[in-house]
Design an enzyme around this catalytic site. Structure first.
Site, short mmCIF file in Angstrom:
data_model
loop_
_atom_site.label_atom_id
_atom_site.label_comp_id
_atom_site.label_asym_id
_atom_site.label_seq_id
_atom_site.Cartn_x
_atom_site.Cartn_y
_atom_site.Cartn_z
N CYS A 199 5.03 3.20 -12.57
CA CYS A 199 4.75 1.68 -13.29
C CYS A 199 5.95 1.57 -14.29
CB CYS A 199 3.64 1.91 -13.88
SG CYS A 199 2.80 2.23 -12.65
N1 NAD Z 1 0.50 5.24 -8.95
C1 NAD Z 1 -0.11 4.54 -10.26
O1 NAD Z 1 -0.06 5.15 -11.50
C2 NAD Z 1 -0.69 2.88 -10.22
C3 NAD Z 1 -0.92 2.32 -12.30
C4 NAD Z 1 -1.72 1.38 -11.18
C5 NAD Z 1 -1.29 0.08 -10.47
N2 NAD Z 1 -0.57 0.75 -9.91
C6 NAD Z 1 0.33 -0.27 -8.84
O2 NAD Z 1 -0.74 0.05 -7.61
C7 NAD Z 1 0.26 -0.22 -6.60
C8 NAD Z 1 0.19 0.48 -5.54
O3 NAD Z 1 1.00 2.01 -6.26
P1 NAD Z 1 0.47 2.92 -5.54
O4 NAD Z 1 1.53 4.34 -6.96
O5 NAD Z 1 -0.96 3.91 -5.17
O6 NAD Z 1 1.84 3.40 -4.43
P2 NAD Z 1 1.89 4.54 -3.26
O7 NAD Z 1 3.30 4.40 -2.64
O8 NAD Z 1 1.53 5.60 -3.38
O9 NAD Z 1 0.75 3.88 -2.24
C9 NAD Z 1 1.37 2.83 -2.07
C10 NAD Z 1 0.48 2.54 -0.27
O10 NAD Z 1 0.83 1.63 0.74
C11 NAD Z 1 1.13 1.86 2.06
N3 NAD Z 1 2.03 1.31 2.35
C12 NAD Z 1 3.67 0.48 2.23
N4 NAD Z 1 3.30 -0.75 2.60
C13 NAD Z 1 2.43 -0.85 3.95
C14 NAD Z 1 1.84 -1.96 4.48
N5 NAD Z 1 2.04 -2.86 4.81
N6 NAD Z 1 0.41 -1.65 5.07
C15 NAD Z 1 -0.32 -0.44 4.64
N7 NAD Z 1 -0.13 0.27 4.48
C16 NAD Z 1 1.40 0.30 3.36
C17 NAD Z 1 2.32 2.84 1.78
O11 NAD Z 1 2.28 4.67 2.60
C18 NAD Z 1 2.05 4.56 0.57
O12 NAD Z 1 0.60 5.03 0.86
C19 NAD Z 1 1.42 -0.84 -7.09
O13 NAD Z 1 1.81 -2.44 -7.24
C20 NAD Z 1 1.75 0.25 -8.19
O14 NAD Z 1 2.10 -0.80 -8.84
C21 NAD Z 1 -0.47 1.78 -9.68
#
Ligand code: NAD
Length: 407
Positions: free
Chosen positions: A250
């Site tokens: 993030c």
């Molecule tokens: N990790 C955090 O602490 C956090 C907190 C708040 C917001 N976010 C935001 O949330 C979003 C996701 O972050 P995250 O940490 O969960 O990422 P992550 O990489 O852990 O998870 C994302 C998932 O999406 C999957 N994916 C990718 N392309 C895809 C598609 N076309 N169809 C289906 N699945 C698909 C991936 O395989 C992965 O499992 C980002 O925008 C991030 O900035 C993350």
């Protein structure tokens, strides 16, 4: 079904809803089907308990049966540090093929203001359905903080913005199932920017205290004592701690979504750029301090055994994305250090050619112990007591009377 999607899926299942869990990563789907968690914050017992209500699949077709679809895909940066909406576009295209009338679609991924309306809606409308008329569309940022236990999805207020009042009500009702407090804002853009403000606020304040840490190093003032003292002010001050730099998915990434967008509006977002610059400088500062400590002991970095404790980007998590620990490893390796690390959360750093070793082996015969990330369950004072030199980048040994030098 990553760090954001999995907790939400189990929360809705726990609230008695049937959940379809879609991911392109078959490994995650396999784990979910087996009722196992792959994210520290979500215990396997919770996933196992939710499993009967979760249909895990790599196929988008299963989404057709859902009343609501929440998109939680990654929003990284390209090599040129510009927003990479590739995963979102792919997900939106897949969803548009199975979208049906009356569904609610909510984007949860962090992104720049305008994404929901200008990028997501047109792709979904390729289905022939109109956003706000035939299907509901909203944006609601995820606020999960990996490793945090005092606030949960339920007790953290949920901000929601949508493209019509009816869409907003649908989204608010949905989240009301798993969150106690819903904060309605007038547009998706306001919700998108609110999330970025939260992250930029942290990035800027961490940079401020990191810059002061570098100054304190030169002025021979203890930055931790300064932060502790300032934190006694009961109002108008919020505590931020110095460290080796920012990591995770993030803070090092999201602010640049806004600076990119701001350029379209002839604005340079100086705070964002400056904070990024200062925070990126921190691993270099840490390595310079390692060099200095070894130099004072008459040793070069080349050939010195350096024991790194913790390499993930923060305590209690396995995430190494953008971790300053990786940068420190790379910089020290380039100087010829003999590197060994212990991090129970990170079995291997494949690109760096290192594997986690037992703590005692890592520390045995080392020239310097370097606390990069202070994971719970380790007595860091005791761990570094036997090392001839120790540098503590997290301030966990302060006040202990030990010999570790602080950042
Ligand atoms: N990790 C955090 O602490 C956090 C907190 C708040 C917001 N976010 C935001 O949330 C979003 C996701 O972050 P995250 O940490 O969960 O990422 P992550 O990489 O852990 O998870 C994302 C998932 O999406 C999957 N994916 C990718 N392309 C895809 C598609 N076309 N169809 C289906 N699945 C698909 C991936 O395989 C992965 O499992 C980002 O925008 C991030 O900035 C993350």
């Amino acid at each position: 079904m990553g760090y954001v999607g999995l907790p939400i899926a189990v929360a809705f299942a726990g609230a008695g809803h049937d959940v379809v869990a879609v991911d392109v990563d078959p490994r995650k789907i396999g784990e979910l089907r087996a009722g196992r968690s792959y994210i520290e914050d979500v215990p396997s017992a919770t996933v196992a308990a939710a499993a009967p209500r979760i249909e895990a699949t790599t196929r988008y077709a299963a989404l057709a049966s859902c009343d609501a679809v929440l998109i939680c895909v990654p929003t990284p940066l390209t090599a040129n540090r510009e927003p990479d909406l590739g995963p979102l576009v792919t997900a939106a295209r897949g969803l548009s093929e199975v979208l049906r009338r009356g569904q609610l679609v909510v984007l949860e991924s962090t992104t720049y203001p305008g994404t929901t309306r200008e990028r997501l809606a047109p792709i979904l409308e390729k289905s022939g359905l109109v956003a706000g008329t035939d299907f509901h569309l909203a944006y609601s940022p995820e606020r999960v903080d990996p490793g945090r236990t005092d606030y949960t999805l339920r007790t953290t207020p949920k901000v929601v913005g949508a493209i019509t009042p009816a869409c907003l009500e649908h989204a608010a009702r949905l989240y009301g199932e798993v969150c106690d407090t819903i904060v309605r804002v007038s547009t998706p853009e306001a919700a998108e920017l609110a999330k970025l403000l939260e992250n930029i606020f942290r990035s800027v304040n961490i940079a401020l205290v990191n810059e002061l840490a570098m100054l304190c190093d030169r002025m021979k003032i203890d930055i931790w004592e300064v932060v502790d003292a300032a934190s006694t002010k009961p109002y108008g001050f919020m505590r931020f701690e110095p460290g080796p730099g920012m990591g995770g998915h993030c803070l090092p990434v999201d602010p640049f979504y806004l600076s990119w967008r701001a350029r379209e509006f002839d604005m340079a977002t100086e705070f964002i750029e400056l904070a990024g610059k200062v925070n990126q400088q921190m691993p270099y500062h840490c390595v310079a301090k390692v060099e200095r400590l070894l130099n004072d002991a008459g040793k070069p970095v080349r050939g010195s055994k350096i024991a790194l404790l913790g390499v993930s980007y923060k305590a209690g998590v396995s995430d190494v994305r953008e971790s300053p620990g990786l940068k420190i490893v790379t910089l020290l390796a380039a100087l010829g250090a003999d590197l060994h690390y212990h991090d129970a959360y990170v079995p291997e750093l494949r690109e760096q050619g290192l594997r986690c070793e037992p703590l005692d082996d890592v520390l045995a015969g080392c020239d310097l112990a370097l606390i990069v990330t202070a994971h719970p369950g380790i007595d860091h004072d005791a761990a570094v007591a036997g090392a001839p030199l120790a540098l503590d980048l997290r301030g966990v040994t302060r006040g202990s009377g030990g010999h570790a030098v602080l950042l």
